[in-house]
Scaffold this active site. Structure first.
Site: not given
Length: 473
Positions: A175, A413
């Site tokens: 992070h 996707d």
């Protein structure tokens, strides 16, 4: 639901993926005061499960899906190159840690196979955290520089083939290099490149824009970077030693997700507005968003679940991630690649949260804090380092939200359809809940890490609140 299944994951290939040769010059990127507090946390792990349109063998996936993912990742890393680099933690405390990319740096890429039931992972039923973590990548060990500094890798990917169904893709990242918005920018970019097989990069760049790597966009007129570095300096040795070490996950920990539907959210909103009017509170400037509704419900339910024996006058805290891009006095582009998050803290006495209208009290307090943040995004920024340092050690009444339903997780996707399920699997603490959009685009998906024995009680508390407000199960 019994014990973890301890399914066997077979490693098929261990390799690395780099940006195309000579496509990125050697680059050093400084860290900002927004980046430094994340040194205290373990890498983030986001997993996606994709079901292929027809039954597929392991060899078919290895010959078609995996090469396409590798090629598109390489092209994507050309623009998101910090993920392929390392954080250089200098040996001498006086030197600043920074992100370093050198030609040939790469992302660890693991290909594995599991014969566990695909439906076990994608169902809404609780899933053992140990089982999920077998699908997560292991980070390479830190390297040592000539002068004794340490290089910490920033990203690792694991593709796990689930024969006859599809595959999982788990991406782990440190992070310190980027926040959720920047990470999902990367994921969406990679997915778009993969869908076009890397043959239409211009349209991808036009639709998603390229990331901005200029950390000078973050002005540090308060001198917080030096303050945070001084706080961190004594912890660097411990951070380096613990990096990449597998965390022991208790066998009774599960990931549990449920969806708060759009209809339920709207009914709770109306109920909150009506309750506010009953107590004579003006609602003209009150903005009860889906986020406020969801967080209020979870804050109240988690306090009731975990803090039954605490005093009614005890202060309960709720913290949430707040994106500082284009907020208040800041003018930071939406494509900024790095961390740009604050962690506002909302405080209420426990007694106000556990009463019949506790969700109303919570909603008013959270909404007020959000409005306050929008006016001054850096108001509580000095406490950011303390907040992260105390995670997992403080015994105070605290509930934490992570993630956002605005990242469009279920829109990711890669060319094989939207994910059947996605979740974050690095969360070990029970008082943290994650948020993302729902897979059927009908509300908010909430993820929690619970002990098996806690599920029934927590479920009951949530259902009782929802039923009492909207009159449905």
């Amino acid at each position: 639901m019994g014990q973890p299944r301890h399914h066997i994951v077979k490693i098929i290939e261990q390799c690395s993926v780099s940006p195309p040769p000579d496509s990125v010059p050697p680059t050093s990127i400084p860290l900002t005061f927004f980046d430094l507090p994340w040194f205290y946390l373990h890498p983030i792990q986001r997993i996606f499960f994709y079901e292929l349109p027809q039954p597929t063998t392991t060899n078919q996936i290895l010959q078609t899906v995996v090469p396409t993912l590798k090629h598109s990742l390489s092209l994507t890393l050309q623009h998101f190159f910090p993920f392929a680099g390392n954080i250089l933690v200098p040996l001498h405390p006086g030197n600043f840690p920074h992100i370093l990319y050198s030609d040939g740096d790469s992302v660890s890429f693991t290909v594995a196979e599991s014969h566990e039931d695909f439906n076990y992972f994608v169902a809404n039923a609780p899933t053992h955290l140990r089982d999920l973590n077998l699908l997560a990548p292991v980070f390479p060990s830190p390297l040592t520089t000539q002068d004794g500094g340490k290089l910490l890798p920033l990203m690792a990917v694991q593709i796990t083939v689930l024969p006859n169904y599809g595959f999982s893709m788990c991406v782990g990242f440190n992070h310190v290099v980027a926040d959720g918005r920047a990470f999902h920018h990367f994921i969406k970019f990679w997915a778009s490149v993969c869908r076009t097989r890397g043959e239409d990069m211009d349209s991808v760049k036009e639709s998603l824009q390229l990331p901005l790597h200029n950390r000078d966009a973050i002005e540090d007129w308060r001198g917080l970077k030096l303050v945070f570095l001084e706080e961190l300096s004594s912890s660097f040795t411990k951070i380096v030693k613990s990096f990449g070490i597998l965390v022991d996950i208790p066998s009774n920990k599960v990931r549990f997700t449920f969806t708060l539907s759009r209809e339920q959210v709207e009914k709770i909103k109306k109920w909150i507005y009506l309750e506010c009017k009953k107590i004579g509170l003006s609602t003209e400037s009150l903005i009860i968003s889906t986020y406020v509704v969801t967080c209020s419900l979870l804050w109240v339910c988690m306090v009731k679940h975990y803090y039954t024996n605490t005093d009614a006058y005890e202060t309960c805290k709720f913290t949430f991630p707040a994106d500082c891009r284009n907020c208040g006095e800041l003018s930071i582009p939406s494509t900024y690649f790095g961390n740009c998050l604050s962690r506002p803290v909302v405080e209420l006495e426990k007694g106000k949260l556990v009463v019949e209208n506790g969700i109303v009290e919570a909603a008013i307090a959270i909404e007020s804090k959000i409005r306050e943040f929008k006016c001054d995004g850096l108001k509580e920024i000095e406490d950011l380092m303390t907040h992260f340092n105390e995670l997992g050690t403080s015994k105070e009444c605290r509930v934490i939200a992570i993630g956002s339903a605005k990242h469009g997780v279920y829109e990711t996707d890669f060319g094989w359809g939207k994910p059947k399920k996605s979740d974050v699997i690095h969360v070990l603490h029970s008082r943290i809940f994650s948020l993302c959009d729902s897979k059927d685009d009908n509300g908010v998906e909430i993820g929690l890490t619970l002990e098996r024995s806690e599920i029934e009680n927590f479920n009951t508390i949530v259902k009782e609140h929802i039923t009492s407000i909207v009159g449905c199960d």
